[in-house]
Enzyme design. Structure first.
Site: not given
Ligand SMILES: C[S@@+](CC[C@H](N)C(=O)[O-])C[C@H]1O[C@@H](n2cnc3c(N)ncnc32)[C@H](O)[C@@H]1O
Length: 255
Positions: A47, A67, A100, A179
């Site tokens: 990703d 994406k 995750d 998000m």
């Molecule tokens: C498509 S979702 C995926 C979430 C991912 N599966 C998880 O468990 O963290 C993407 C969102 O995760 C959050 N995110 C992911 N990595 C992050 C980070 N290092 N710091 C803050 N927010 C994060 C943000 O809100 C971002 O828009």
């Protein structure tokens, strides 16, 4: 018994896809199982939220299926088809996803597509940003006397025109919004309508565990004004609830 750190203890098998959680960013927040699979895979499909330090020096071929906003890359159907194709070429495939794989990351859709195609698939949990971002910014999701539950919500609706699935206000529940960084002005009125008080603390944690990590704190009533002084870059997590007020007294990760 802990696995030895020199020998892969679960090498990736050919013809199998491993849906692996990469954690929030920092390479040392990968699990040992994830690391072993990455070290023994033939190909890694990652990703855009996965830090380049994690896959940059692997022997495996790396494919960016990211994406980004405004650019849908391969698209979900294209990613599913690519994973099936790589496994049918008898490669050991790691599908590396931020956080995750089953938390708001469409990992279960990929697992269903693989099952439908008869491709063996294993899923490896990762440290979700919904848990890691608050913790690294000094915010516990639960704390005796302040919150005994938390709710993780996507601000990105599954269907156009739909509102995020935010529960009504409860003083003992922490809300974690993923998000939601670019759409704050859209979901904030919904919180007011659901009874969330203006004085309730809110924090944004940006790029948790990355070298560029930052966090800032406000209240529901002030956050749109405060936002003008803080450039909000994604990815970011919003945390809403009384637990945010503990931040100044708890350890915070220094980038
Ligand atoms: C498509 S979702 C995926 C979430 C991912 N599966 C998880 O468990 O963290 C993407 C969102 O995760 C959050 N995110 C992911 N990595 C992050 C980070 N290092 N710091 C803050 N927010 C994060 C943000 O809100 C971002 O828009």
């Amino acid at each position: 018994m802990l696995p030895t750190l020199t020998e892969p203890h679960r090498p990736a098998r050919r013809g199998t896809v491993y849906l692996v959680g990469a954690g929030p960013g920092a390479p040392d927040l990968l699990t040992i199982r994830a690391l072993r699979l990455l070290q023994t895979a033939d190909v890694v499909v990652h990703d855009s939220l996965v830090a380049p330090e994690i896959y940059g020096e692997l022997a495996a071929r790396c494919i960016d299926a990211g994406k980004r906003s405004g650019d849908h890359g391969l698209g979900q159907d294209g990613i599913n088809a690519l994973l099936v194709q790589l496994a049918q070429e008898n490669l050991a495939v790691v599908r590396l996803k931020g956080g995750d794989p089953y938390v708001l990351g469409r990992g279960s859709e990929e697992a269903l597509a693989l099952a439908a195609a008869g491709v063996p698939c294993e899923v490896v949990p990762g440290v979700s940003s919904s848990l890691a971002a608050p913790l690294l910014a000094g915010i516990p999701l639960t704390h005796r006397g302040l919150a005994d539950s938390f709710c993780v919500v996507s601000a990105h609706p599954q269907h156009e025109g739909q509102l995020p699935d935010i529960p009504p206000f409860s003083p003992r529940r922490t809300l974690v919004i993923l998000m939601g960084v670019h759409t704050l002005s859209q979901w904030l009125p919904q919180l007011h309508a659901l009874g969330y008080p203006e004085t309730l603390p809110l924090a944004f944690v940006l790029r948790a565990s990355w070298p560029q990590a930052r966090a800032w704190q406000s209240t529901l009533g002030r956050c749109l004004v405060d936002l003008e002084q803080h450039a909000l870059a994604s990815p970011a997590v919003a945390i809403i609830g009384e637990v945010v007020s503990l931040r100044d007294r708890l350890p915070q990760e220094q980038p």
